[in-house]
Each structure stands twice: as structure tokens, then as C-alpha cells.
Scaffold this motif. Structure first.
Motif, PDB file in Angstrom:
ATOM      1  N   CYS A  27      17.388  -4.060  -3.757  1.00  0.00           N
ATOM      2  CA  CYS A  27      16.575  -3.050  -2.122  1.00  0.00           C
ATOM      3  C   CYS A  27      17.197  -3.437  -1.286  1.00  0.00           C
ATOM      4  N   THR A  28      18.589  -2.914  -0.590  1.00  0.00           N
ATOM      5  CA  THR A  28      18.650  -3.385   0.758  1.00  0.00           C
ATOM      6  C   THR A  28      17.840  -2.866   1.754  1.00  0.00           C
ATOM      7  N   PRO A  29      18.236  -3.567   2.905  1.00  0.00           N
ATOM      8  CA  PRO A  29      16.877  -2.792   3.988  1.00  0.00           C
ATOM      9  C   PRO A  29      17.280  -1.795   4.774  1.00  0.00           C
ATOM     10  N   CYS A  30      16.788  -1.032   4.881  1.00  0.00           N
ATOM     11  CA  CYS A  30      16.711   1.119   5.824  1.00  0.00           C
ATOM     12  C   CYS A  30      17.552   0.039   7.014  1.00  0.00           C
ATOM     13  N   GLY A  31      17.736   0.674   7.384  1.00  0.00           N
ATOM     14  CA  GLY A  31      18.732   1.031   8.877  1.00  0.00           C
ATOM     15  C   GLY A  31      17.664   0.237  10.001  1.00  0.00           C
ATOM     16  N   ALA A  32      16.500   0.711  10.029  1.00  0.00           N
ATOM     17  CA  ALA A  32      15.578   0.301  11.411  1.00  0.00           C
ATOM     18  C   ALA A  32      15.572  -0.895  10.747  1.00  0.00           C
ATOM     19  N   CYS A  33      15.004  -1.387  10.024  1.00  0.00           N
ATOM     20  CA  CYS A  33      14.500  -2.870   9.557  1.00  0.00           C
ATOM     21  C   CYS A  33      15.816  -3.434   9.685  1.00  0.00           C
ATOM     22  N   ARG A  34      17.013  -2.996   9.681  1.00  0.00           N
ATOM     23  CA  ARG A  34      18.343  -4.078   9.900  1.00  0.00           C
ATOM     24  C   ARG A  34      18.067  -4.764  11.183  1.00  0.00           C
ATOM     25  N   MET A  88       4.597   7.240   9.854  1.00  0.00           N
ATOM     26  CA  MET A  88       3.818   5.905  10.940  1.00  0.00           C
ATOM     27  C   MET A  88       4.136   4.560  10.100  1.00  0.00           C
ATOM     28  N   THR A  89       4.642   5.105   8.599  1.00  0.00           N
ATOM     29  CA  THR A  89       4.686   3.838   8.154  1.00  0.00           C
ATOM     30  C   THR A  89       5.296   2.656   7.891  1.00  0.00           C
ATOM     31  N   ILE A  90       4.999   1.942   7.440  1.00  0.00           N
ATOM     32  CA  ILE A  90       5.868   0.458   7.835  1.00  0.00           C
ATOM     33  C   ILE A  90       6.590  -0.443   6.527  1.00  0.00           C
ATOM     34  N   CYS A  91       7.825  -0.732   6.645  1.00  0.00           N
ATOM     35  CA  CYS A  91       8.633  -1.274   5.822  1.00  0.00           C
ATOM     36  C   CYS A  91       7.743  -2.706   5.839  1.00  0.00           C
ATOM     37  N   ALA A  92       7.930  -3.251   4.453  1.00  0.00           N
ATOM     38  CA  ALA A  92       7.800  -4.560   4.217  1.00  0.00           C
ATOM     39  C   ALA A  92       8.788  -5.865   5.088  1.00  0.00           C
ATOM     40  N   GLU A  93       9.774  -5.364   4.880  1.00  0.00           N
ATOM     41  CA  GLU A  93      10.672  -6.294   6.758  1.00  0.00           C
ATOM     42  C   GLU A  93      10.048  -6.704   7.698  1.00  0.00           C
ATOM     43  N   ARG A  94       9.945  -5.025   7.945  1.00  0.00           N
ATOM     44  CA  ARG A  94       9.318  -4.983   9.748  1.00  0.00           C
ATOM     45  C   ARG A  94       7.730  -5.660   9.530  1.00  0.00           C
ATOM     46  N   CYS A 147       4.561  -7.394   2.748  1.00  0.00           N
ATOM     47  CA  CYS A 147       5.161  -5.706   1.950  1.00  0.00           C
ATOM     48  C   CYS A 147       4.778  -4.277   3.414  1.00  0.00           C
ATOM     49  N   ASN A 148       5.044  -3.367   2.920  1.00  0.00           N
ATOM     50  CA  ASN A 148       5.199  -2.119   3.355  1.00  0.00           C
ATOM     51  C   ASN A 148       3.642  -1.477   3.264  1.00  0.00           C
ATOM     52  N   PHE A 149       3.308  -0.456   3.810  1.00  0.00           N
ATOM     53  CA  PHE A 149       1.821   0.127   3.706  1.00  0.00           C
ATOM     54  C   PHE A 149       2.546   1.341   4.584  1.00  0.00           C
ATOM     55  N   GLU A 150       1.717   1.965   3.874  1.00  0.00           N
ATOM     56  CA  GLU A 150       2.580   3.489   3.787  1.00  0.00           C
ATOM     57  C   GLU A 150       1.086   4.305   4.765  1.00  0.00           C
ATOM     58  N   ASN A 151       1.078   6.298   5.088  1.00  0.00           N
ATOM     59  CA  ASN A 151       0.141   6.465   5.866  1.00  0.00           C
ATOM     60  C   ASN A 151       0.687   8.101   5.465  1.00  0.00           C
ATOM     61  N   TYR A 168       0.701  -1.155   0.249  1.00  0.00           N
ATOM     62  CA  TYR A 168       0.215   0.438  -0.028  1.00  0.00           C
ATOM     63  C   TYR A 168       0.754   0.689   0.113  1.00  0.00           C
ATOM     64  N   VAL A 169       1.087   1.397  -0.707  1.00  0.00           N
ATOM     65  CA  VAL A 169       2.612   2.671  -1.225  1.00  0.00           C
ATOM     66  C   VAL A 169       2.087   3.939  -2.202  1.00  0.00           C
ATOM     67  N   PRO A 170       0.838   4.630  -1.297  1.00  0.00           N
ATOM     68  CA  PRO A 170       0.221   5.760  -2.261  1.00  0.00           C
ATOM     69  C   PRO A 170       0.925   7.310  -2.643  1.00  0.00           C
ATOM     70  N   TYR A 171       1.846   7.151  -1.152  1.00  0.00           N
ATOM     71  CA  TYR A 171       2.326   7.990  -1.989  1.00  0.00           C
ATOM     72  C   TYR A 171       4.393   7.903  -2.456  1.00  0.00           C
ATOM     73  N   SER A 172       4.755   6.800  -2.051  1.00  0.00           N
ATOM     74  CA  SER A 172       6.165   7.228  -2.679  1.00  0.00           C
ATOM     75  C   SER A 172       5.662   6.065  -3.693  1.00  0.00           C
ATOM     76  N   ASN A 173       4.704   5.220  -4.012  1.00  0.00           N
ATOM     77  CA  ASN A 173       4.778   4.127  -4.948  1.00  0.00           C
ATOM     78  C   ASN A 173       5.938   3.137  -5.253  1.00  0.00           C
ATOM     79  N   PHE A 174       6.651   3.190  -4.324  1.00  0.00           N
ATOM     80  CA  PHE A 174       7.448   2.854  -4.410  1.00  0.00           C
ATOM     81  C   PHE A 174       6.999   0.700  -3.253  1.00  0.00           C
ATOM     82  N   PRO A 175       6.419  -0.073  -4.155  1.00  0.00           N
ATOM     83  CA  PRO A 175       6.591  -1.049  -3.533  1.00  0.00           C
ATOM     84  C   PRO A 175       7.499  -1.789  -3.211  1.00  0.00           C
ATOM     85  N   VAL A 176       7.563  -2.490  -1.806  1.00  0.00           N
ATOM     86  CA  VAL A 176       8.500  -3.766  -1.445  1.00  0.00           C
ATOM     87  C   VAL A 176       7.624  -4.436  -1.205  1.00  0.00           C
ATOM     88  N   GLY A 177       8.665  -6.008  -0.778  1.00  0.00           N
ATOM     89  CA  GLY A 177       7.955  -6.879  -0.528  1.00  0.00           C
ATOM     90  C   GLY A 177       9.428  -7.630   0.298  1.00  0.00           C
TER      91      GLY A 177
HETATM   92  N1  THU Z   1      10.740   0.632   2.622  1.00  0.00           N
HETATM   93  C1  THU Z   1      10.972  -0.642   2.999  1.00  0.00           C
HETATM   94  O1  THU Z   1       9.308  -1.014   2.068  1.00  0.00           O
HETATM   95  N2  THU Z   1      11.839  -1.283   3.362  1.00  0.00           N
HETATM   96  C2  THU Z   1      13.236  -0.565   3.280  1.00  0.00           C
HETATM   97  O2  THU Z   1      13.755  -1.528   3.986  1.00  0.00           O
HETATM   98  C3  THU Z   1      13.257   1.003   2.563  1.00  0.00           C
HETATM   99  C4  THU Z   1      12.110   0.885   2.585  1.00  0.00           C
HETATM  100  C5  THU Z   1       9.537   1.404   1.531  1.00  0.00           C
HETATM  101  C6  THU Z   1       9.182   2.500   3.364  1.00  0.00           C
HETATM  102  C7  THU Z   1       8.370   3.391   2.120  1.00  0.00           C
HETATM  103  O3  THU Z   1       6.827   2.701   2.457  1.00  0.00           O
HETATM  104  C8  THU Z   1       8.632   3.050   0.270  1.00  0.00           C
HETATM  105  O4  THU Z   1       9.812   1.888   1.080  1.00  0.00           O
HETATM  106  C9  THU Z   1       9.313   4.525   0.347  1.00  0.00           C
HETATM  107  O5  THU Z   1      10.539   4.303   1.059  1.00  0.00           O
END
Ligand code: THU
Length: 127
Positions: free
Chosen positions: A83-90, A50-56, A41-45, A18-27
Motif C-alpha cells: 500500500c504505497t503512499p498517495c502523492g499528497a502524502c509523499r 476533507m479525508t485525511i490519510c493515515a500517513e498525514r 489512521c485515515n479518517f474520512e468525511n 474511520y472509513v464509512p465511505y471507502s471501507n479502505f482502512p490504512v494505518g
Molecule cells: N488513503 C490513505 O490513508 N493513505 C494513502 O496514502 C492513500 C489513501 C486513504 C484515504 C481514503 O480514506 C482511503 O484510503 C481510500 O482512498
């Protein structure tokens, strides 16, 4: 389940992002030491933070099912190869690292790349 299959499940999970703001899907697809598989999957807000990444999301499903030790995670985005994981997800992945660490599985143009989490998060915080 092999790493290619995990990437495929991560790709399928990204289709529900659910990526209406970034249009950047991740699984993401997590494999635990018990051989269980969880996807997310990631879901935005509209309150962006409040966005939650796919990994978390995937890790949360594993934890909710009682799993505590993760040995691999596959991450896929149709918008970005490797598509490497963000710092928070690491850091969140590290919390549930198995005794043999976590393999981070990524899709490149040349095939599957595997990077140990400890290489992505050296000298990380721990209690
Ligand atoms: N995103 C992830 O799902 N995982 C990451 O490790 C990096 C970023 C998502 C968050 C947001 O919905 C979109 O990618 C753009 O940052």
C-alpha cells in the motif's frame, strides 16, 4: 524498533480507521530520528475531499510533539498489499525528511519491502 514491529503498529492503527465511505482502512507508523514513534489512521468525511490519510495523520502527531525529522514510515492496509503512499502524502513526508532520507516500509506477500522516499518522489517540489 525494527521495521516488522513498525508494520505491526501500522496494522494496529488501521483498526481505528474511520472509513464509512471507502471501507479502505490504512494505518501508518512514523519513526523519527529521535527514536520516537507515532501512529495514525485515515479518517474520512462526508465532504470527501476533507479525508485525511493515515500517513498525514501520523506525521501530524509527530509534528505536534515537536518532532521535525522522520527517518522511516510503515504503511499498512488490510485491503491492499504493498500500500504505497498517495502523492499528497509523499510530499508531506518529504517536508520532514531526515538527513538520510525516509525509508518507506511496506508489507508484501513475500515480506517487508523498503523503498526510499526519493524513489517514490523524484524531482519533487521544494522551496
Ligand atoms: N488513503 C490513505 O490513508 N493513505 C494513502 O496514502 C492513500 C489513501 C486513504 C484515504 C481514503 O480514506 C482511503 O484510503 C481510500 O482512498
Amino acid at each position: 524498533m525494527n521495521y516488522e514491529e513498525m508494520l505491526k503498529l501500522a496494522e494496529q492503527a488501521s483498526e481505528n480507521a474511520y472509513v464509512p465511505y471507502s471501507n479502505f482502512p490504512v494505518g501508518a507508523c512514523v519513526l523519527t530520528v529521535n527514536g520516537k514513534i507515532y501512529t495514525g489512521c485515515n479518517f474520512e468525511n462526508s465532504s470527501f475531499g476533507m479525508t485525511i490519510c493515515a500517513e498525514r495523520n501520523a506525521v501530524g502527531s509527530a509534528v505536534a510533539d515537536g518532532e521535525r525529522k522522520i527517518k522511516a514510515v510503515a504503511i499498512f492496509s488490510p485491503k491492499k498489499k504493498i500500500c504505497t503512499p498517495c502523492g499528497a502524502c509523499r510530499q508531506v513526508l518529504y517536508e520532514f525528511e531526515s538527513d538520510v532520507g525516509i525509508d518507506v516500509i511496506l508489507q508484501s506477500d513475500d515480506g517487508v519491502i523498503v523503498i526510499p522516499l526519493k524513489e517514490l518522489l523524484p524531482d519533487c517540489f521544494k522551496l
